[in-house]
Scaffold this active site. Structure first.
Site, PDB file in Angstrom:
ATOM      1  N   TRP A 470       0.872  -1.194   0.000  1.00  0.00           N
ATOM      2  CA  TRP A 470       0.000   0.000   0.000  1.00  0.00           C
ATOM      3  C   TRP A 470       0.895   1.225   0.000  1.00  0.00           C
ATOM      4  O   TRP A 470       1.502   1.544   1.012  1.00  0.00           O
ATOM      5  CB  TRP A 470      -0.873  -0.054   1.243  1.00  0.00           C
ATOM      6  CG  TRP A 470      -1.821   1.072   1.478  1.00  0.00           C
ATOM      7  CD1 TRP A 470      -1.641   2.411   1.249  1.00  0.00           C
ATOM      8  CD2 TRP A 470      -3.133   0.955   2.044  1.00  0.00           C
ATOM      9  NE1 TRP A 470      -2.742   3.122   1.636  1.00  0.00           N
ATOM     10  CE2 TRP A 470      -3.678   2.252   2.127  1.00  0.00           C
ATOM     11  CE3 TRP A 470      -3.896  -0.124   2.508  1.00  0.00           C
ATOM     12  CZ2 TRP A 470      -4.936   2.506   2.662  1.00  0.00           C
ATOM     13  CZ3 TRP A 470      -5.152   0.137   3.029  1.00  0.00           C
ATOM     14  CH2 TRP A 470      -5.656   1.440   3.096  1.00  0.00           C
ATOM     15  N   ASP A 471       0.931   1.884  -1.131  1.00  0.00           N
ATOM     16  CA  ASP A 471       1.856   3.013  -1.308  1.00  0.00           C
ATOM     17  C   ASP A 471       1.144   4.344  -1.084  1.00  0.00           C
ATOM     18  O   ASP A 471      -0.091   4.418  -1.055  1.00  0.00           O
ATOM     19  CB  ASP A 471       2.438   2.935  -2.730  1.00  0.00           C
ATOM     20  CG  ASP A 471       3.840   3.508  -2.828  1.00  0.00           C
ATOM     21  OD1 ASP A 471       4.230   4.297  -1.944  1.00  0.00           O
ATOM     22  OD2 ASP A 471       4.539   3.170  -3.796  1.00  0.00           O
ATOM     23  N   ASP A 541      13.024   3.649  -0.624  1.00  0.00           N
ATOM     24  CA  ASP A 541      13.186   3.375  -2.052  1.00  0.00           C
ATOM     25  C   ASP A 541      14.654   3.188  -2.399  1.00  0.00           C
ATOM     26  O   ASP A 541      14.978   2.743  -3.497  1.00  0.00           O
ATOM     27  CB  ASP A 541      12.633   4.544  -2.886  1.00  0.00           C
ATOM     28  CG  ASP A 541      11.149   4.389  -3.156  1.00  0.00           C
ATOM     29  OD1 ASP A 541      10.577   3.354  -2.779  1.00  0.00           O
ATOM     30  OD2 ASP A 541      10.566   5.313  -3.752  1.00  0.00           O
TER      31      ASP A 541
HETATM   32  C1  GLA Z   1       7.015   4.308  -4.860  1.00  0.00           C
HETATM   33  C2  GLA Z   1       7.476   3.091  -4.110  1.00  0.00           C
HETATM   34  C3  GLA Z   1       8.267   2.203  -5.024  1.00  0.00           C
HETATM   35  C4  GLA Z   1       7.404   1.810  -6.197  1.00  0.00           C
HETATM   36  C5  GLA Z   1       6.873   3.045  -6.903  1.00  0.00           C
HETATM   37  C6  GLA Z   1       5.851   2.678  -7.942  1.00  0.00           C
HETATM   38  O1  GLA Z   1       8.085   5.137  -5.206  1.00  0.00           O
HETATM   39  O2  GLA Z   1       8.200   3.441  -2.989  1.00  0.00           O
HETATM   40  O3  GLA Z   1       8.726   1.063  -4.342  1.00  0.00           O
HETATM   41  O4  GLA Z   1       6.343   1.013  -5.730  1.00  0.00           O
HETATM   42  O5  GLA Z   1       6.267   3.944  -5.992  1.00  0.00           O
HETATM   43  O6  GLA Z   1       5.344   3.783  -8.591  1.00  0.00           O
END
Ligand code: GLA
Length: 740
Positions: A470-471, A541
């Site tokens: 879930w982002d 990330d």
């Molecule tokens: C964010 C997340 C990444 C990836 C991208 C996808 O940056 O942290 O891991 O899921 O979105 O758009």
């Protein structure tokens, strides 16, 4: 464990064998803070520790009486816990004790995540009620003490007992006054791709704080701060930890006043916040965990880790071994179709990887980040058989299947936005600011939460989905809800996060078998509030092994390894361009919830063999990596910042794994020892290197037998690059210790 109340002297004493927390009802009826620290004997009064309530000459107003829930306007000029605008526009409050009760266990907080009890007799909660009869405001302060944890969980509920509405300007979760200021404030600060870097600075007169006004706890500062004595190390010395169980705008602040005492407060950030409290209505502040350690920062982490792992995280995945994930994001970004994904999944399954996570780009028309958020229907031109067909094929490979979602967002180019432009957050008279080409949905509106629940429920029910990432990829601008009247707009940010919690709550209850992982562009909302719903989070990330040393070190101050997802990615690293050995990337990612973020179809045979070994190694030691006691040994934030070492120890201390990382190779290094901690001094361990030394590398094969006392007192002799044929930068050594 006990909560004692002495009516004779007016004192509460919450204590277990580790800590004591003492509150005194002062002569005036104010709630004086007496003590929080190592356990004190029960059955005694400690009231003499509180200085007298001296409010004599005007130039002496502000004498620092330590208080439990301070308010302004009456001579206490320090940061208040509670600030209210009353119906006559004044803001003076004078809270006096009117009652209290002791509750077995711990009540839940309505609408908010909180720590809990599971076994009878595990904890007791004290509720102290204080009131201002003129303002007609009642405050219910909550204090939970667990039987065997060195912490107190605090909370506050504010009730308007009058006949006119009032406006809350600030309602902290906890405030505490410490008798001196010989402390350093430790914060976890940074930004995207460099979250949770440790900052540690002497306290100075005045206020010093970290906060967020972004609508999320944020990449920039974590809602965890500590006070540590200047001499406090990882293993020794006093420290207090403050964690806010909250995912929205927060403040954690210390103030040193002229007499040298220190007040610390933590709660919802008052900046931009206000809450209209109607007569008879209550406001519930999120809870705060205050931990004391006499055993250094490591002691704080031990307490937080076990509390968060055992009594904050919940659901079927709380105690289960977490699967090794392969995520396709860095392998494909948006450019994939079913054959490509299946090729990745199939190669990964041959390596022993357990779950395939399909990241961004599977829905709507999403071939880049400019479109389709909100349209949670599968893109049939990429995945003609839909999610179910893909998931079944992944399952046929012997893996579980999971997907990425970003529920709180909407793309301007989406069906959802075309149908409901009014659901996007914004001020009607101003153009909205897009971030990553997207807007944020107004989660304060129940109909938005209902819509998302329906759409996501049908999505999650449509295929065998075992995992959800879930982002939440942008912060809020133009905070405003068209459904709230002008005078309630200050409530928006808190109502937003209550909406997020409500959706999380409904979805996790409707799909108890799914493992949820929270994410916000990496660690942009990595906080205790999220852990109550998602037992693990995407730590950052930034997947570069060297950057991860700092990020994972800092994150581990407050959060357990079982919450920190860590993946091995390809080189050159996509975030920093660094090239590190594959073994080093794994040696860092092992210390967390392990996985991969690369394309296994393009690996060489030797890389594939190496990864298969890594996966097998992690599986063998998974319990230790996910649930062991994590101890930090050498900090990447200290010395020449060229080294890091940490370890995880099994509960029975019969096995342990040590990671040692040298960032830049040292020329002509001297011999080095690393003192370990947390082992059993009386146990003898077989110490072996991972990966096993092979003749090809010219390393000493086999293992050595060493005693726990020696490993902790004299230290482990580290293999140096003088001995090793494997010279070069970014080297890691992993040592496995097994009792014999
Ligand atoms: C964010 C997340 C990444 C990836 C991208 C996808 O940056 O942290 O891991 O899921 O979105 O758009």
């Amino acid at each position: 464990m006990a909560i004692e109340w002495s009516a004779e002297v007016g004192e509460f004493h919450l204590r277990n064998h580790l800590v004591s927390y003492v509150v005194r009802v002062l002569e005036s009826g104010w709630l004086g803070h007496v003590y929080f620290g190592p356990a004190l004997a029960g059955g005694k009064s400690y009231g003499h520790l509180v200085p007298g309530e001296f409010y004599g000459f005007s130039n002496r107003l502000g004498h620092p009486v330590p208080l439990e829930y301070p308010t302004g306007g009456g001579g206490d000029y320090r940061i208040p816990a509670l600030a209210i605008e009353l119906s006559d526009g004044s803001g003076v409050l004078d809270l006096r004790h009117i009652g209290h009760r002791i509750i077995h266990g711990k009540p839940a907080l309505p609408g908010l995540p909180s720590t809990y009890v599971e076994v009878g007799g595990e904890a007791e909660t004290l509720e102290i009620v204080a009131a201002d009869h003129i303002a007609e405001i009642e405050v219910r302060l909550l204090y939970t003490i667990y039987r065997d944890r060195p912490l107190v969980v605090r909370g506050a509920r504010i009730v308007n007992t009058g006949k006119a509405p009032v406006i809350l300007r600030s309602a902290m979760s906890a405030s505490i006054d410490l008798p001196d200021s010989d402390w350093q404030l430790l914060t976890l600060s940074g930004d995207w791709a460099r979250e949770c870097h440790v900052e540690r600075h002497d306290l100075r007169p005045g206020r010093q704080s970290v906060s967020s006004s972004r609508g999320a706890s944020g990449h920039q500062h974590n809602p965890f701060v500590a006070l540590a004595r200047p001499a406090t190390t990882e293993a020794d010395g006093e420290a207090y930890g403050f964690s806010l169980v909250y995912s929205g705008n927060f403040v954690a602040e210390a103030e040193v006043e002229p007499f040298g005492t220190t007040r610390v407060r933590a709660g919802i950030n008052p900046e931009g916040f206000s809450w209209l409290l109607e007569p008879g209505v209550e406001f519930v502040a999120p809870e705060a965990v205050i931990t004391f350690s006499a055993a250094g920062l490591g002691g704080l982490s031990d307490a937080n880790h076990s509390l968060f792992r055992e009594r904050l995280a919940r659901g079927s995945w709380r105690d289960r071994a977490r699967p090794i994930v392969i995520n396709n994001w860095e392998a494909t970004y948006f450019d994939f179709d079913e054959p490509k994904l299946l090729a990745i999944a199939s190669a990964a399954s041959e390596l022993g990887i357990e779950l395939f996570a399909l990241d961004d780009g599977w829905f709507g028309q999403r071939n880049d980040d400019s479109t389709s958020l909100g349209d949670w229907q599968v893109n049939l031109s990429k995945l003609p058989g839909g999610l179910e067909s893909l998931a079944r094929k992944v399952e046929a490979l012997g893996m579980r299947f999971g997907i990425w979602i970003e529920p709180e967002m909407v793309s301007p180019r989406s069906n959802l936005f075309a149908e409901h432009p009014e659901w996007a957050i914004g001020i009607p008279s101003r153009p909205p600011t897009a971030g990553r080409n997207q807007y944020v949905l107004d989660m304060s509106r129940p109909e938005v939460v209902d819509h998302l629940f329906e759409v996501l429920s049908s999505l999650l029910g449509s295929a065998p989905i075992s995992y959800v990432k879930w982002d939440m990829n942008r912060n809020i601008t133009e905070p405003h809800s068209t459904t709230l009247p002008a005078w309630r707009q200050g409530e928006f940010m808190h109502r937003y996060i209550l909406g997020v919690y409500s959706l999380y709550d409904r979805l996790t209850k409707a799909f108890p078998g799914i493992l949820f992982e929270s994410c916000a562009g990496g660690g942009g909302r990595f906080d205790p509030g999220m852990l109550a719903f998602a037992p693990q989070g995407w730590t950052s990330d930034d997947t570069d092994a060297i950057e991860r040393l700092r990020i994972q070190w800092g994150t581990s101050l407050a959060y357990p390894l079982s919450s920190m997802a860590a993946h091995v990615s390809a080189v050159p690293n996509h975030q920093v361009g660094r090239v590190t050995p594959l073994a080093t990337r794994a040696a860092v990612a092992f210390f967390g919830v392990f996985g991969y973020e690369l394309d296994p179809t393009v690996l060489s045979i030797s890389e594939r063999d190496e990864i298969a070994d890594q996966v097998a190694f992690y599986k063998r030691w998974r319990d230790l990596f996910q649930r062991g006691r994590f101890l930090r040994l050498r900090s990447p934030f200290e010395g020449d910042r060229n080294e890091t070492a940490w370890m995880t120890v099994a509960e029975d201390r019969r096995s342990a794994i040590v990671g040692h990382y040298l960032i830049l190779s040292r020329p002509n290094p001297g011999p080095q020892r690393l003192r370990l901690r947390g082992l059993d001094a009386a146990v003898t361990y077989r110490v072996s290197l991972w990966p096993p030394a092979g003749e090809a590398e010219g390393r000493v094969a086999g293992s050595v037998i060493l005693a726990g006392d020696e490993l902790m007192s004299a230290g482990l002799v580290l293999e140096s690059n003088r001995q090793s044929a494997e010279k070069g930068d970014f080297r890691a050594r992993v040592y496995v210790l097994e009792a014999i």
